[in-house]
Design a protein around this motif. Sequence first.
Motif, short mmCIF file in Angstrom:
data_model
loop_
_atom_site.label_atom_id
_atom_site.label_comp_id
_atom_site.label_asym_id
_atom_site.label_seq_id
_atom_site.Cartn_x
_atom_site.Cartn_y
_atom_site.Cartn_z
N PHE A 77 0.82 -1.21 0.00
CA PHE A 77 0.00 0.00 0.00
C PHE A 77 0.86 1.27 0.00
CE2 PHE A 77 -4.01 -2.04 2.09
CZ PHE A 77 -4.30 -2.67 0.89
N ILE A 78 1.94 1.25 0.77
CA ILE A 78 2.83 2.42 0.80
C ILE A 78 3.47 2.62 -0.56
CG2 ILE A 78 4.96 3.34 1.80
CD1 ILE A 78 3.14 3.42 3.99
N ILE A 79 3.95 1.57 -1.17
CA ILE A 79 4.57 1.68 -2.51
C ILE A 79 3.55 2.22 -3.50
CG2 ILE A 79 5.48 0.33 -4.44
CD1 ILE A 79 6.79 -1.51 -2.25
N THR A 80 2.32 1.75 -3.42
CA THR A 80 1.26 2.22 -4.31
C THR A 80 1.01 3.71 -4.11
OG1 THR A 80 0.21 0.05 -4.30
CG2 THR A 80 -1.17 1.92 -4.91
N MET A 81 0.93 4.14 -2.86
CA MET A 81 0.65 5.55 -2.57
C MET A 81 1.81 6.46 -3.00
SD MET A 81 -2.36 5.61 -1.04
CE MET A 81 -2.35 7.14 -0.17
N VAL A 82 3.03 6.03 -2.73
CA VAL A 82 4.19 6.83 -3.14
C VAL A 82 4.26 6.90 -4.66
CG1 VAL A 82 6.72 6.91 -3.14
CG2 VAL A 82 5.50 6.45 -1.02
N SER A 83 4.01 5.79 -5.33
CA SER A 83 4.01 5.77 -6.80
C SER A 83 2.94 6.70 -7.36
CB SER A 83 3.79 4.35 -7.32
OG SER A 83 4.84 3.52 -6.91
N ALA A 84 1.76 6.70 -6.73
CA ALA A 84 0.68 7.59 -7.17
C ALA A 84 1.09 9.04 -6.99
CB ALA A 84 -0.59 7.29 -6.40
N LEU A 85 1.72 9.34 -5.89
CA LEU A 85 2.17 10.71 -5.62
C LEU A 85 3.19 11.15 -6.66
CD1 LEU A 85 1.93 13.13 -3.73
CD2 LEU A 85 3.73 12.11 -2.33
N VAL A 86 4.16 10.30 -6.95
CA VAL A 86 5.18 10.62 -7.96
C VAL A 86 4.54 10.80 -9.33
CG1 VAL A 86 7.19 9.68 -9.20
CG2 VAL A 86 7.08 9.53 -6.71
N ALA A 87 3.59 9.92 -9.68
CA ALA A 87 2.92 10.02 -10.98
C ALA A 87 2.14 11.33 -11.10
CB ALA A 87 1.99 8.82 -11.18
N HIS A 88 1.42 11.70 -10.06
CA HIS A 88 0.65 12.94 -10.11
C HIS A 88 1.57 14.17 -10.22
CE1 HIS A 88 -3.44 11.48 -9.56
NE2 HIS A 88 -3.01 10.68 -8.59
N LYS A 97 -5.27 17.09 -6.52
CA LYS A 97 -5.03 15.64 -6.54
C LYS A 97 -3.74 15.30 -5.81
CE LYS A 97 -7.66 14.43 -10.62
NZ LYS A 97 -7.68 13.73 -11.89
N ILE A 98 -2.73 16.12 -5.97
CA ILE A 98 -1.45 15.90 -5.29
C ILE A 98 -1.64 16.01 -3.78
CG2 ILE A 98 0.88 16.80 -4.95
CD1 ILE A 98 0.76 17.64 -7.96
N ILE A 99 -2.38 17.02 -3.35
CA ILE A 99 -2.64 17.20 -1.92
C ILE A 99 -3.46 16.03 -1.37
CG2 ILE A 99 -3.87 18.63 -0.23
CD1 ILE A 99 -2.95 21.07 -1.89
N PHE A 100 -4.49 15.60 -2.13
CA PHE A 100 -5.33 14.48 -1.69
C PHE A 100 -4.49 13.22 -1.47
CE2 PHE A 100 -8.01 10.79 -2.69
CZ PHE A 100 -8.99 10.94 -1.73
N VAL A 101 -3.64 12.90 -2.43
CA VAL A 101 -2.80 11.70 -2.30
C VAL A 101 -1.80 11.87 -1.16
CG1 VAL A 101 -1.08 10.26 -3.46
CG2 VAL A 101 -3.08 11.02 -4.71
N SER A 102 -1.24 13.06 -1.00
CA SER A 102 -0.29 13.31 0.09
C SER A 102 -0.94 13.13 1.46
CB SER A 102 0.29 14.72 -0.02
OG SER A 102 0.97 14.90 -1.22
N VAL A 103 -2.12 13.70 1.62
CA VAL A 103 -2.83 13.58 2.90
C VAL A 103 -3.20 12.11 3.16
CG1 VAL A 103 -4.98 14.18 4.10
CG2 VAL A 103 -3.67 15.95 2.92
#
Length: 125
Positions: A77-88, A97-103
Amino acid sequence: MEQKKQNIALYWIAKGFISFFMVFSAYFSYSHPTDLKMLGFPDYFRIELVTLKIVGAIVLLFPFTPVRVKEWVYAGFIITMVSALVAHISTGDLLSKIIFVSVDLLLVLLSIRYVSKRDLASQKI
């Protein structure tokens, strides 16, 4: 005794939050295929991501799941969230969207910290 009940309640709330967020995220990814394509991911990855998020969310809620398995689910889950943050960030996506994923990443990290303490405390050696 009251403190123990409160800790158990917080433990299940934290687990519930992680599972709910991942299932919601899986649903959103499944129902909005163009969003992942805009981030540069192929469609087969979307199906894989949706499937693994749902399986991980369910595995976390089973009380008899070994702690080692839960640790791997959290790591995924952490890898998924970090990857999503980097992609955004790298695609210049909306700041919202960046703030949403970061929070969400921060909340998942905080939840994992509490849940992992409880899981390790309940593990029998």
